[in-house]
Each structure stands twice: as C-alpha cells, then as structure tokens.
Design a protein around this motif. Sequence first.
Motif, mmCIF file in Angstrom:
data_model
loop_
_atom_site.group_PDB
_atom_site.id
_atom_site.type_symbol
_atom_site.label_atom_id
_atom_site.label_comp_id
_atom_site.label_asym_id
_atom_site.label_seq_id
_atom_site.Cartn_x
_atom_site.Cartn_y
_atom_site.Cartn_z
ATOM 1 N N ILE B 72 1.322 -1.320 -0.381
ATOM 2 C CA ILE B 72 0.120 0.334 -0.231
ATOM 3 C C ILE B 72 0.923 1.031 0.307
ATOM 4 C CG2 ILE B 72 -1.812 1.601 1.067
ATOM 5 C CD1 ILE B 72 -2.652 -0.728 2.528
ATOM 6 N N TYR B 75 2.062 1.314 -3.695
ATOM 7 C CA TYR B 75 1.439 2.052 -4.140
ATOM 8 C C TYR B 75 1.007 4.009 -4.023
ATOM 9 C CZ TYR B 75 -3.100 2.405 -7.000
ATOM 10 O OH TYR B 75 -4.714 2.318 -7.654
ATOM 11 N N LYS B 76 0.620 3.960 -3.023
ATOM 12 C CA LYS B 76 0.902 5.597 -2.496
ATOM 13 C C LYS B 76 1.681 6.447 -3.449
ATOM 14 C CE LYS B 76 -3.753 5.172 -1.490
ATOM 15 N NZ LYS B 76 -3.967 6.079 -2.464
ATOM 16 N N ASP B 79 2.151 6.347 -7.584
ATOM 17 C CA ASP B 79 0.390 7.377 -7.176
ATOM 18 C C ASP B 79 1.252 8.551 -7.708
ATOM 19 O OD1 ASP B 79 -2.120 7.432 -8.442
ATOM 20 O OD2 ASP B 79 -2.050 7.830 -6.400
ATOM 21 N N ARG B 82 3.655 9.715 -9.952
ATOM 22 C CA ARG B 82 2.820 9.822 -11.571
ATOM 23 C C ARG B 82 2.590 11.070 -11.786
ATOM 24 N NH1 ARG B 82 0.683 4.400 -12.327
ATOM 25 N NH2 ARG B 82 -0.735 5.424 -10.609
ATOM 26 N N ARG B 83 1.670 11.709 -10.373
ATOM 27 C CA ARG B 83 0.760 12.208 -9.947
ATOM 28 C C ARG B 83 1.861 14.284 -10.407
ATOM 29 N NH1 ARG B 83 -1.764 10.616 -5.178
ATOM 30 N NH2 ARG B 83 -0.946 12.281 -5.053
#
Lengths: 213, 174
Positions: B72, B75-76, B79, B82-83
Amino acid sequence: MKTDELITALSVNVEPVNRRLVNRSLGIALATGIAVAIGMTLVALGLRVDLATPRAVIFLFLKLVFAIGTVGAAAVYLARLARPGGEQRISPGLAALPFVAILLLAAVSLGQAPSSHWDMMVMGDQWLECLISIPIIAIVPFAVVIWAVRQAAPTNLVRAGAFSGLVAGGMSAMGYALHCTDDSLPFVALWYGGTIVLCTLAGAMLGPRLLRW
Amino acid sequence: MLASQDGDAAAHRVLLERLSRHLRAYYKGKLARIGRGPTEAEDLVQEAVLAIHIQRHTYDPNEPFTPWVHAIARYKLIDFLRRNRASVADVPIDEANEVTANDDHLNAESSFDLRRLLKLLPKKMQCAIVAVKLDGLSVAEAARRCRTSESGVKVNIHRGLKALAALIAQRAQT
C-alpha cells in the motif's frame, strides 16, 4: 492537518470489516459473469443444433473443460492479485497450463491428420464468428469482474487487469462453446485460445485506468 | 491488525499510530532523495493511513502483514510520483522554490484541510463523517441527525472516506 487528528477521527466508532468480502465479491462476479455469457450466447446465437451426436457432446465437453480450467486457474490468481501485495507471492505460470494443454492436444491431433485436412481443422467454418463473438460476449462479464476487483485494492493494476480479462475471456468462451459447431482441437486452440489472450491483453491495457484507487 | 478488522477502536488507533511512524520514515527517506519536503511526506503518510483504514478488509490473516502494508505504501508513493511529474513541470521554477520554502516552515503538518475537503463531498456523506468521526456520535445518533438509517450512515462513511481519499489525491496534484 496533523496526522494524529486524522488517526483520531478514523479510530472513532471503527466498524468491523468482512474479511471474506473480497472473495465473496469475486465469487458473485464469477457466477454472474458465467450466467451472462451463457445467457447471451443462448439468446443471441442459440444452442448448437447437433447436440444429439456423441461427437458434438464430446467436443462441447472438451471446450468447456478448457474454458473452465482457464477461468478456475485465473480466478485463483485474481483473488490474490486483488489484494495489496498479492502480485509478490504468485508465479502466474499455472494460469497458462490450460493453454499449454490445448496447444499440445492440437499439435497431436494435427500430427495424426493428413496435411490436406489441416486447413479445415485450423480455420473451421466459423472462425470469424468465434473471433468476434468471444470478445463481445466477454464485455459484460469483464465489467462485473472489474467491479469485484474494485471492492479490493490491487497494487499491480496491469496484472490485475490482465487476469480480469483472462477470467472474462474464459467465461465468454464457456458460453460461446454452447453454440460453436467447429469441432477440432486446433480450432479451439487457435480461436478460443487466441481470443481469450486478446481479452487478457485488453484487460492489461484497461487495468490501470479502471482499477485505480 | 486482526483486532482492528474486528472493530476494536483502541487497537485500531494503536495500529495506525505505529504504522504512521514507519510510513513517515519511509516516505521522508524516499522523498528526500528526490528533493521533496516533509509536508509532502506527511501528505503521503496521511494518504497511506487513510488507504490502510479504507482497505483494511483486504488484508488476509493467512498472509504476512508487512508485505501488505508495504504494498500500500509503495502504491501510494508511485501514484504520488506519477501525479506530480507532470504538475511539477508546469510550475515556474521561482514558484516551486517558494512552495518548498513554505514546506520547511510547516514542518510535520500535511497540507490537507480535512474540514474544507469534507465540504466538497455530497451532503449525506459529509453529515455521516462529521457526526461519527469528528463529533464522536454513535452510529444510531448519527442516523437520527442525518435522517437516514444506521446502515445508511455506515455506507456513507465508507463511501465518503473513499471519495475523500480521491479528493486528496486530486488536490495533491494541483
């Protein structure tokens, strides 16, 4: 905001959670997907008419074994992939087993037949119908499987998407097998196997977009 | 973790506190390497804590716990990276400096304003979360205040927190 405040807020009235929710959603999705695939095939295409002959029954059975094997193996992996970190503990080779088996059987049956029959055995009568039908029938089952995976939290979205596509493709093949009258192993290997792989690729491409959380 | 899955609030709190410390160390280390400040690390800690809370049903007790948390957290982080790659490129360099200067000043507080973000949610979800999570009412009391059923309150809290997580992710982008 301080992290402590967030933790305090989250720790008020903590609801117990259902640990089986992920597997239950996937189970519901499998049942619904299979029902939809079979229903769509029967309504749109109709059951194959020659089911009284033993050859037709044997080939229907073989196609179903291939499709069910694909769905079963892929669903086991998908249940893991749907959870955070699930991709670390699996080697998805087993999911390829039904494909390897059908390719071997196809090769054997081609080897036993004279080469003048090969064209008919591979292409069948309805390869185009098969190529179009399986992906189309797979759309609704795919949506249902994606819904189920979204109840969980996959951390490898490409792979979770690919296995969702694989499961949906397999379910669709299960339905289409009830209609299809092309009874040869090379046909099943190429057109069933190929379209299911196509569904898998489509799932892998859509996964990152559909499964983000 | 098992106790928190069963709804033990005290155990849940201890778990989230302990995990938040690990997460802070993890994100500070990762973000320092790409030159990001502690506020962004704290944003990520809160995103991950919220994700762990929302996704606590996905932990399978037959599996080891650390890989689940790590997946988790990772993943965050991915993320977030990428953002931000796109949005950082859009920010003029001077402005970017200013942002980082502010970040140091704010120290260990995240840039999220929970109450403000809550206002962006649909009324029903807002009411349920404020009543139960912030004002500490029981689910039954919250149901009366929000004029809905108890299961409605539970559903709205769950959906609201998910929507909130999505809002935080969106907000962190700009």
